[in-house]
Scaffold this motif. Structure first.
Motif, PDB file in Angstrom:
ATOM      1  N   UNK A  16       9.929  61.086  97.103  1.00 53.55           N
ATOM      2  CA  UNK A  16      10.405  62.393  96.619  1.00 53.55           C
ATOM      3  C   UNK A  16       9.230  63.300  96.284  1.00 53.55           C
ATOM      4  N   UNK A  17       8.144  62.721  95.755  1.00 52.20           N
ATOM      5  CA  UNK A  17       6.943  63.521  95.462  1.00 52.20           C
ATOM      6  C   UNK A  17       6.367  64.124  96.741  1.00 52.20           C
ATOM      7  N   UNK A  58       7.541  68.467  92.096  1.00 52.01           N
ATOM      8  CA  UNK A  58       6.585  67.490  92.632  1.00 52.01           C
ATOM      9  C   UNK A  58       5.794  66.832  91.509  1.00 52.01           C
ATOM     10  N   UNK A  59       5.308  67.642  90.559  1.00 51.15           N
ATOM     11  CA  UNK A  59       4.543  67.085  89.442  1.00 51.15           C
ATOM     12  C   UNK A  59       5.398  66.156  88.577  1.00 51.15           C
ATOM     13  N   UNK A  60       6.629  66.611  88.311  1.00 48.37           N
ATOM     14  CA  UNK A  60       7.528  65.794  87.479  1.00 48.37           C
ATOM     15  C   UNK A  60       7.830  64.443  88.103  1.00 48.37           C
ATOM     16  N   UNK A  84      13.146  58.921 101.015  1.00 51.64           N
ATOM     17  CA  UNK A  84      13.366  58.830  99.569  1.00 51.64           C
ATOM     18  C   UNK A  84      14.799  58.434  99.248  1.00 51.64           C
ATOM     19  N   UNK A  85      15.759  59.103  99.906  1.00 50.11           N
ATOM     20  CA  UNK A  85      17.175  58.837  99.611  1.00 50.11           C
ATOM     21  C   UNK A  85      17.560  57.424 100.062  1.00 50.11           C
ATOM     22  N   UNK A  86      17.121  57.040 101.243  1.00 43.57           N
ATOM     23  CA  UNK A  86      17.439  55.689 101.733  1.00 43.57           C
ATOM     24  C   UNK A  86      16.818  54.613 100.832  1.00 43.57           C
TER      25      UNK A  86
END
Length: 669
Positions: free
Chosen positions: A44-45, A26-28, A87-89
């Protein structure tokens, strides 16, 4: 203290690791989002944060065994699934089906109702199935959109996680899964997270590659000349445009110092300083004068900036646009702004700027000559403005011929010129004035002769105002113009008459006979001396306006056509303008204008009749007509005296004043 057996401890340990991985993930991803502001990274986060929260609740359940925690666990899983799909879409620029949002809302509603029973299986089973569906759908997208193995790897992990999550409610009752299942779940979750990072990295590398190719294409195909320099000024690479601009090939430029072919020697020190300034972060923009391979003058608009290459080495990007045509036009505009476009001398604007500069100068003494062209208006009215322009051009040529290269000559106003003579004594100034006058005298026999009025003054002391010196010179010039103006205009009239005589050979004889006959008839009529003199001058100047008529029409044999006759009729108006332009002949202007008016009003230009026609104009028309009848001309055959008298009697009362006609016939008989 809570007592946990080995298996519980193992499972809890993996859950910690699993949770920590989601925190790192999450941080990355969030840091990447902060850098690139791509919305899919934000989704994604959120997915990773929700996964972390779900696992945190799972850990809390192990510690506290509160069944209500599974309600929050299910909530986090539902939204985790939704944001994974988002996120993926979004990453693949696909539209997320509204079905998933509606399903999310429905499951949340079911979850709230199910929470009343606090049945663990009933609460989290629908949520896990929704998460499994999300992983399956994501895996499908990864495989369908894959263009490298990273995407296939992410798709396989997504399907594996979906499978584990789908069977999780049932596998929890399996002792083997109870022992190792959490490890597999954590492993695939970690692999999935790593594959997302790998996809991002691959995407970043792909975008960088595309961008580098675009930059390279832009560099090579840019119409601006572009080159890369190292810190020493050595050319790393160039594009085609710079080869076209300079005439040098790539082989002649690349690897060589820019000072060898591209930078003139006078720009070398400035260019070296520019390199240091640019490397220190300063951008440069300037115009450089240089020469191409064929030694042809070129101007370039230069723009230079610091540039980091793909190998992380610092370079200088130098861009240049061919500025030659614009610079030439700019210099031409600048030239025109300070020059008179007719004479090509400096104009008043430039001269005033120089006066301001020289006013504080120590180049004393400073001499000033003011010049006025005598009779320019009369010349324009007589010969037209094109001839008047030629007179001004010829005057400018005389002034340039009479002065030194260091002297400043300007067209000050319409017919006025000014000359500034820095470091020039009174003696030297007089020499220049004498040269001007001598050169003017040499034009006396020319068709366009020059007569100038001159005034001069000198600034000898620093505290004297140069503008006041100009005013003094102008005043002296005006005084000379007043004293010489009459003579100059008389000379111009004489030149006009000479020119007219050259255009029509019979005119000179006709005018002489006319003057003699007019003088005798004036005595017969007992006119006053002033009226007699005016009549004699009228005899000389009555047709002066014919100077504006072409020699072809004046000497045409045969009948004139309508257009030609209209031009002939204009000569009295032109003659009026010529006479009116001079105080000496102004009293003749109306007489010249109306000497072709007829007694019955059929004449020109104003159709006056009877006594409306000036007396002397009526007299000269009879004397002029009689001389024309007796002498051969282009418009009618020659008559004898008897025939001429008969013609005068016939025209009396229509063309001529009948009383004056009778007097004239008595006079000639």
């Amino acid at each position: 203290m809570f007592k946990l057996n080995f298996l519980s401890t193992l499972e809890l340990g993996f859950t910690y690791i699993y949770t920590a991985a989601f925190i790192i993930f999450a941080l990355g991803i969030f840091l990447l989002y902060q850098r690139n502001k791509r919305i899919y990274l934000w989704y994604f986060t959120v997915f990773a944060v929700l996964s972390f929260l779900a696992n945190a609740v799972d850990i809390l359940y192990y510690y506290y065994n509160f069944k209500i925690l599974y309600f929050f666990y299910a909530i986090f899983i539902l939204f985790e699934a939704y944001y994974l799909l988002k996120a993926v879409h979004t990453y693949f620029s696909l539209e997320l089906d509204q079905f998933y949002l509606k399903t999310l809302k429905f499951l949340v509603f079911i979850l709230i109702l199910s929470s009343l029973s606090l049945n663990r299986f009933v609460i989290f089973a629908p949520a896990l199935l929704f998460l499994a569906a999300a992983f399956f759908k994501s895996g499908e997208i990864f495989f369908n959109q894959a263009f490298n193995n990273y995407f296939k790897f992410a798709g396989a992990n997504s399907w594996a996680l979906g499978t584990i999550v789908f069977f999780l409610p049932y596998l929890r009752f399996n002792s083997y899964f109870e022992k190792y299942g959490i490890f597999l779940k954590g492993l695939f979750a970690l692999l999935f997270m790593l594959s997302i990072f790998a996809i991002y990295y691959e995407d970043l590398q792909y975008r960088l590659k595309i961008r580098e190719e675009q930059y390279q294409k832009l560099f090579n195909q840019s119409p601006a000349g572009m080159l890369l320099l190292d810190k020493d000024g050595t050319i790393i690479t160039v594009n085609d445009s710079i080869c076209q601009y300079t005439g040098y090939s790539r082989e002649e430029l690349e690897g060589e110092s820019m000072f060898k072919n591209l930078v003139p020697i006078e720009y070398k020190i400035r260019a070296q300083k520019n390199i240091q300034d640019i490397l220190n972060g300063e951008d440069k923009e300037y115009i450089m004068k240089t020469y191409d391979k064929k030694n042809k003058l070129k101007y370039f608009l230069m723009k230079e900036t610091k540039f980091i290459q793909s190998n992380f080495r610092t370079a200088i990007l130098s861009m240049r646009i061919d500025y030659t045509d614009y610079k030439i036009k700019e210099e031409k505009i600048k030239y025109l702004s300070y020059h008179d476009n007719l004479t090509d001398l400096y104009n008043r604007t430039f001269m005033e700027e120089e006066m301001k500069r020289l006013n504080d100068s120590r180049r004393l003494p400073i001499s000033v000559i003011m010049i006025d062209v005598n009779g320019l208006k009369l010349f324009n009215d007589t010969f037209g403005h094109q001839k008047g322009d030629q007179l001004l051009i010829k005057t400018a040529e005389i002034l340039k011929k009479s002065t030194r290269a260091s002297d400043l000559i300007a067209r000050w106003a319409g017919d006025e010129f000014a000359i500034l003579l820095p470091s020039t004594s009174k003696k030297d100034m007089k020499k220049i004035i004498n040269r001007i006058q001598k050169n003017c005298e040499q034009t006396n026999k020319d068709q366009i002769s020059i007569s100038l009025a001159l005034g001069a003054a000198i600034k000898n002391e620093e505290n004297e105002d140069l503008f006041e010196i100009f005013e003094l010179a102008d005043k002296r010039m005006y005084q000379q113009k007043m004293s010489q103006g009459k003579k100059a205009k008389r000379k111009l009239i004489s030149n006009i008459l000479l020119s007219l005589a050259e255009k029509s050979h019979e005119d000179s004889f006709h005018i002489q006979r006319l003057k003699e006959k007019a003088a005798d008839f004036a005595d017969y009529l007992k006119l006053k001396s002033s009226e007699k003199n005016k009549l004699i001058e009228l005899a000389e100047l009555h047709d002066i306006g014919k100077i504006s008529i072409s020699e072809k029409i004046l000497n045409k044999k045969g009948k004139l056509n309508k257009k030609e006759w209209e031009k002939i009729k204009k000569h009295s108006e032109v003659g009026y303008k010529i006479a009116a332009a001079s105080k000496e002949f102004a009293s003749l202007a109306k007489l010249i204008l109306h000497h072709h008016e007829n007694w019955d009003g059929s004449g020109y230009p104003e159709g006056l009749k009877k006594e409306e026609i000036p007396y002397l104009a009526r007299v000269i028309s009879i004397v002029d007509a009689y001389d024309v009848m007796l002498n051969k001309n282009l418009y009618s055959k020659k008559m004898n005296k008897k025939e001429a008298i008969e013609e005068l009697n016939r025209a009396a009362g229509s063309q001529f004043d009948p009383a004056l006609t009778a007097e004239f016939i008595n006079f000639i008989e």
